[in-house]
Design an enzyme around this catalytic site. Structure first.
Site, PDB file in Angstrom:
ATOM      1  N   SER A 148       0.850  -1.200   0.000  1.00 43.92           N
ATOM      2  CA  SER A 148       0.000   0.000   0.000  1.00 43.92           C
ATOM      3  C   SER A 148       0.881   1.244   0.000  1.00 43.92           C
ATOM      4  CB  SER A 148      -0.883   0.019   1.246  1.00 43.92           C
ATOM      5  OG  SER A 148      -1.549   1.266   1.332  1.00 43.92           O
ATOM      6  N   TYR A 161      -2.750  -0.574  10.494  1.00 46.28           N
ATOM      7  CA  TYR A 161      -2.677  -1.132   9.134  1.00 46.28           C
ATOM      8  C   TYR A 161      -1.475  -0.561   8.387  1.00 46.28           C
ATOM      9  CZ  TYR A 161      -3.985  -1.361   4.135  1.00 46.28           C
ATOM     10  OH  TYR A 161      -3.983  -1.530   2.777  1.00 46.28           O
TER      11      TYR A 161
END
Ligand code: NAD
Length: 256
Positions: A148, A161
């Site tokens: 990500s 996260y």
């Protein structure tokens, strides 16, 4: 005409929806037989298999909850059985580590149980699935993981996260060195905001405006924007690219 992934077999984790669905469709369109992995949604995975078959491709679904203990063994128990029935062998060519969770919670409110679950699904299962794939991947194969853009620019609303995507970038380099002698390339893609269930906030006008304000390119990213790059990394034309995390974010947060 032969397709770039003809005679190749791919496993895509977390493929019952979102980016994993788009990756499965793209790899199947390029000629691969795709194992569409799901955690809970068998019906979602069956739909993806149906879409692939309707487009003239080939796929099957396998289930394994990646938050559970022994998840990698469960997953490969399923995959081995399905592949043996189809090819007489347990070998495959392309592993796409895509499954992930991103509870929308900042540092102050993150619970120990949430941390454990993010670690189990996004880090531990990815490590163990990849480790168990070594003996099954053919030489010349591919490993591609969905990282990500938050490893480059953390997002405080998903702080845990953001932190727990970073190990994947690190592991990508070790794996590339470990598997290079077998001509297996290992890379990751780092999407920015992509319109899926995970990034539900982008449905609101405020979320959309926030996202576009961060991007050089002025539209909301879609699953196939990521899947096309994964298909390139899975195919023969990426043969000299390994150990890299490739940003697929429409140019998110490029400048102050
Ligand atoms: P999504 O929520 O639509 O899909 C996540 C997938 O992971 C689903 O198929 C789900 O079933 C699977 N999964 C979740 N928990 C699981 C479990 N316990 N066992 C097995 N499977 C499980 O989200 P998405 O946007 O498609 O996310 C796919 C990947 O892309 C994730 O790794 C995510 O971190 C990454 N990513 C997404 C975005 C975004 O903006 N959507 C941005 C950057 C990275």
């Amino acid at each position: 005409m032969s397709k770039p992934l003809s005679n190749k077999i791919a496993l895509v984790t977390g493929a019952s929806r979102g980016i994993g669905r788009a990756i499965s469709l793209a790899l199947a369109a390029d000629g691969a037989l795709v194992a569409v992995h799901y955690g809970k949604s068998k019906s979602g995975a069956d739909e993806v298999v149906g879409e692939i078959k309707a487009a003239g491709g080939n796929a099957f679904a396998i289930g394994a909850d990646l938050a559970a203990k022994g998840a990698a063994d469960t997953l490969f128990g399923e995959l081995d059985r399905e592949l043996k029935a189809r090819t007489g062998d347990t070998k495959f060519d392309i592993l796409v580590n895509n499954a992930g969770i991103a509870p929308f919670v900042g540092i102050a409110n993150t619970t120990e149980a949430q941390l454990d679950e993010i670690f189990a699904v996004n880090v531990k299962s990815l490590f163990l699935v990849t480790q168990k794939a070594f003996s099954r991947l053919r030489d010349g194969g591919r490993i591609i993981s969905t990282s990500s853009a938050v490893t480059r620019v953390p997002f405080p609303d998903v702080a845990a996260y953001s932190m727990l995507k970073a190990p994947l970038d690190n592991l990508t380099k070790s794996l590339a060195v470990e598997l290079g002698p077998r001509a297996i390339t290992v890379n990751a893609v780092a999407p920015g905001v992509i319109e899926t269930d995970m990034a539900e906030f982008v449905q609101s006008d405020e979320g959309k405006a926030f996202t576009l304000s961060k991007q050089a390119l002025k539209r909301i990213g879609q699953g196939d924007d990521v899947a096309d790059v994964v298909a390139f990394l899975a195919g023969p034309k990426s043969r000299w690219v390994t150990g890299h995390v490739i940003d697929v974010s429409g140019g998110s947060a490029l400048t102050f």
